[in-house]
Design a protein around this motif. Structure first.
Motif: not given
Lengths: 550, 404
Positions: A266-272, A443-445, A447-460
């Motif tokens: 349960f994390t957007p970040f790739p750990t492999v 690339y996998n990082l 797309i993780a950033g793209r996902l988290i960006r939306f959360c930050f937009m809501v917070l901002g």
């Protein structure tokens, strides 16, 4: 005969039900798992019938029956079995068949099939890789992997000759991780070729390879490669343990495996880490990491990994170090822009107008006059439009891709501004964010950033910088909680390892990096004890809080 | 297990609701704001007349401008500044946002009556910055006139004025930027008071706020930086003249660059020099606590910019003489400023604080009498100027004429 076999199978099922062993588990449908030794009845015809029956009489399984020995004297019945398409027909014809047909054994031998088989193996076959299999299931699997099997009348063994062949994509330039300077080859879909690409770079007996098959249906080859002296033994054991624990029917891409063995789902970040470049794989092996190769995909897995790893490009070591440092900094900056670009813009314009320089503010206000949407809605619209464009661009046939980018970027962007629906600054922010996402080598990082960006937009959009700051705190806390095979995700930075700073954000000249175990060697101190590593896929652990790190 | 899952779900739902229902805090889109660039405060019958210079962004950088003025002034009266500002909202359709305000002008009338209430408002308000500059509009000019003026260079008068102040401070040295916190510091000084830059309109008062003012190369009404106002406590008590202003800036160690003119003795022509680097050190001699002596040591570095003489400027003795003269001119400016301040009985130079810093014991003894002591203290100015260069030429071309 058949009665025997079916009884054996039921017994097998019962055992499976009892111990729940994943690798040998029963799969309904095609059954190639009647590994009962009695399947080798020694009766050639029934063995061949069994093969035909188990493979559903597939026409691509070729069975060629013939006789060994001089026609004048006694002959032994034999059969060659191979899979048309996966095996190399020329090798079979030129090596296997010719050896067998030209083989004139002592007539006495012909009466003793076991000795005959050994003699064929030792004297007749002009092939390097052959062995005698006692296990029916193994024998069948090797046929299905492209090997050639020789069966003899009266012999309860099979002679397996490696005759790999079939069509593979040629080694080409990598399509996802490009460099200006550096090796231009890329992994292909064949694990054998991929292993050879790595071996070619590290000619050392210390480079160990272990293989296993994963997938109860697909029986996909998975290779574990590591440098014995550099890789942490516990880590290798842990990787193997996790691989053995995988329960899956088929593995079609290394991502299937990645999802099973990663520490945290349960994390957007790739750990492999993954790569399609042999030089990256070799480089990581030399840093003590473990490389997992999966047959059928050009993407190999590299583990353990850390966050900073995703900001490194193979080109970093091909260009001058000072330029590399700049490039790496730019990648980190672009990741920050990717995460925070739109949210900072929203927060600034809707909450913190006092922080915008006056003259810039006037320009912003002038643009916002007459724009109907609040900044947040505007940003969401543009970001979603951009994601649609990108998704369309990726999936489109290449010929149409150009059109999409022209229609999307030029016409849509221009029209939307001229219609007064979106402010030009928003277009700039979204475009910058989009370009920043492409600046990341992984690339996998991105797309993780793209996902988290939306959360930050809501917070901002809801709480301004206050929300963004809280979000950042939560994000860093979350990243700190991540582990990649026991290695803290933010490793050389938190916990701070001075030695590793030479090649994390910076990349100092090579002569400062000549410490052999320069990365993972230092992480060894950080690897948590084996029992702390969250066990994966192990029943009874899922509800326990101990293994669940969220 | 199920219970735990329900609990987690309930917790997440609650956390989500907290975010959703709390709304968007104090979010306000930019096109719902009236951005104020300058505030003018005048006396009115009710109390204060507050005028707000609001930026009309469309007219400045938008594509949809209607050809109007770049700023618009809204004013209203009230018993206090805040009340007046609230009354302005009857006229403005958007939220008055003062965070980008850079200039607050107070009319001389109001300043003479006391500015403590106004300064408290400026200090207390969460939107206004402490770096906002404070000005006094000289008698005859209302703060409203200043705020309504249109300047050819720089579309927003308030911002243009602040730029003018900074430029003049850097080039002429007859004033310096005075922000709200500087003024508060001045108000806190015992026996002293703040100084403020004065503003005036040169030319036609009525034309200065007219758009036609932009249509002539020689604008008919121009806002200029005037002399500096001296306060005693929170009340304006007097004005410095131009030379005194320079002395004031020098004495307060705010001088960055200024011009000094001396007469050359050989052929009685003027030599003009730039002071491009200078520092002032203040020392207090309190051997006699009731008669403290203040020493102002000024070390200007000078460059000769204009010489109408045939003097050989390569000669160190000549240069030494010029330095000597410059010392006298500069000292006179400082002394003039100090004398004026002493005459107005306002310790604008914080001499009292200097004494306190150097000898707190003595200060605690004399602080009660400081009002009486201050006008009588002796201030000695020591100027040690150094000519660093003579720009592109050493001698004037006249030197060659003479030597032939």
């Amino acid at each position: 005969m058949i009665r025997n076999r079916s009884r054996g199978r039921t017994g097998q099922q019962n055992r499976n039900a009892q111990n729940g062993d994943s690798l040998k588990s029963e799969v309904s449908g095609k059954n190639i798992n009647s590994s009962d030794a009695r399947a080798f009845s020694g009766h050639l015809k029934s063995m061949l019938d069994l093969i035909r029956e188990e493979s559903g009489n597939s026409p691509d399984i070729v069975i060629r029956q013939f006789e060994i020995g001089e026609p004048a004297s006694r002959q032994a019945d034999a059969a060659v079995v191979f899979l048309n398409g996966l095996s190399d027909e020329r090798t079979i014809n030129n090596v296997v068949m010719r050896s067998l047909i030209e083989f004139k054994p002592d007539p006495n031998l012909v009466t003793d099939p076991d000795r005959l088989m050994e003699t064929i193996l030792n004297e007749a076959l002009a092939s390097g890789d052959c062995s005698i299999h006692m296990d029916w299931k193994d024998m069948l699997l090797s046929v299905l992997s492209g090997d050639t099997v020789i069966l003899l009348e009266g012999c309860e063994k099979a002679l397996v000759i490696s005759t790999p062949g079939g069509e593979w994509r040629a080694v080409t330039e990598p399509s996802s991780q490009l460099v200006v300077r550096g090796p231009k080859d890329s992994f292909v879909e064949s694990i054998g070729i991929n292993i050879s690409l790595i071996r070619r770079r590290i000619k050392n007996p210390d480079l160990w390879l272990e293989t296993m098959k994963i997938g109860t249906v697909s029986h996909t080859h998975v290779g574990i490669m590591y440098l014995k002296s550099l890789a942490d033994e516990n880590l290798v054991e842990e990787v193997k343990r996790r691989l053995h624990a995988i329960k899956i029917e088929a593995v079609l891409e290394s991502a299937y495996i990645e999802e099973f063995i990663q520490d945290e789902t349960f994390t957007p970040f790739p750990t492999v880490f993954n790569t399609e470049r042999p030089d990256v794989a070799a480089g990581n092996l030399l840093e003590g990491r473990i490389v997992l190769l999966v047959d059928g995909t050009p993407f190999v897995l590299i583990l353990p990994t850390v966050f900073a790893h995703f900001f490194q490009s193979p080109e970093d070591y091909a260009q001058r170090y000072d330029i590399t440092i700049l490039m790496r900094l730019i990648r980190y900056i672009s990741f920050i822009i990717l995460l925070l670009g739109p949210s900072v813009y929203i927060a600034l314009t809707t909450f913190h107008y006092e922080m915008i320089p006056s003259l810039l503010l006037i320009s912003f206000v002038a643009q916002r006059e007459g724009v109907p949407f609040p900044a947040f809605v505007e940003a969401m619209l543009m970001e979603v439009a951009f994601e649609i464009l990108r998704e369309a661009g990726v999936r489109m046939p290449r010929a149409i891709g150009q059109t999409v980018s022209i229609v999307g970027a030029l016409i849509l962007g221009q029209a939307v501004v001229e219609a007064g629906i979106i402010t030009p600054v928003m277009v700039i922010v979204v475009a910058l964010t989009g370009i920043a996402s492409f600046a990341l080598p992984a690339y996998n990082l991105s797309i993780a950033g793209r996902l988290i960006r939306f959360c930050f937009m809501v917070l901002g959009g809801m709480f301004g910088f206050y929300g963004i700051t809280l979000g950042l705190i939560a994000l860093v806390a979350h990243m700190n909680s991540l582990r990649s095979f026991g290695v803290p995700y933010l490793a050389p930075l938190s916990p701070f390892v001075m030695q590793s700073q030479k090649d994390t954000i910076l990349r100092l000249p090579f002569w400062t990096l000549n410490n052999r175990s320069r990365k993972i060697g230092n992480h060894k101190t950080n690897i948590e004890k084996a029992e702390e590593i969250a066990p994966l896929g192990r029943p009874g652990q899922q509800d326990g809080s101990g293994g669940n790190r969220q | 297990m199920v219970q735990k899952r329900t609990k987690t779900a309930a917790f997440l739902a609650l956390a989500f609701l907290i975010i959703i229902t709390s709304g968007c805090w104090d979010a306000r889109e930019l096109n719902r704001r009236a951005i104020v660039s300058g505030i003018g405060i005048d006396r009115s019958k009710e109390g204060f007349l507050v005028s707000l210079q609001v930026i009309i962004a469309d007219e400045i950088s938008g594509k949809i401008g209607r050809g109007g003025t770049p700023t618009s002034v809204y004013s209203a009266s009230g018993r206090s500044v805040v009340e007046a500002m609230r009354n302005v909202s009857l006229k403005v359709p958007r939220l008055i946002s003062t965070a980008q305000t850079r200039m607050v002008v107070i009319s001389e009338e109001v300043a003479r009556e006391g500015i403590s209430g106004i300064v408290d408002f400026l200090d207390r308000d969460s939107d206004l910055r402490l770096s906002t500059q404070l000005y006094v509009a000289r008698k005859g000019t209302r703060a409203l006139d200043i705020v309504s003026a249109i300047t050819p260079l720089g579309r927003i008068t308030a911002y243009a004025l602040v730029q003018k102040t900074e430029l003049a401070a850097n080039e002429l040295g007859a004033n310096f930027s005075l922000e709200i916190d500087d003024v508060i510091r001045g108000l806190l000084a015992p026996g002293g008071g703040p100084v403020m830059n004065g503003l005036n309109i040169l030319g036609d008062l009525k034309k200065s706020g007219d758009k036609s003012n932009l249509e002539r190369t020689n604008a008919q009404g121009v806002v200029i930086i005037d002399d500096m106002a001296i306060f005693k406590g929170d009340k304006l008590v007097g004005w410095m003249d131009l030379e005194e202003c320079k002395g004031l800036v020098w004495a307060m160690n705010k001088m960055k660059k200024t011009v000094v003119v001396v007469k050359d003795e050989t052929d009685h022509e003027e030599i003009t020099m730039d002071v491009f680097e200078t520092s002032t050190a203040t020392k207090v001699d309190i051997s006699n606590p009731l008669k403290p002596v203040i020493q102002l040591r000024v070390k200007p570095q000078i460059s000769i910019r204009e010489a109408g003489t045939s003097t050989d400027l390569r000669d160190p003795r000549v240069l030494a003489k010029i330095e000597e003269k410059a010392n006298k001119v500069i000292a006179a400016k400082l002394e003039g400023a100090v004398a004026k301040a002493q005459g107005l009985k306002s310790d604008i130079f914080y001499f009292g604080q200097q004494i306190e810093r150097q000898n707190p014991k003595v200060w605690s003894r004399i602080s009660g009498q400081w009002e009486a002591i201050y006008p009588t203290i002796e201030v000695r100015c020591e100027v040690e100027s150094i000519i660093r260069n003579t720009q592109m030429r050493d001698r004037s071309y006249k030197y060659n004429i003479k030597s032939k």
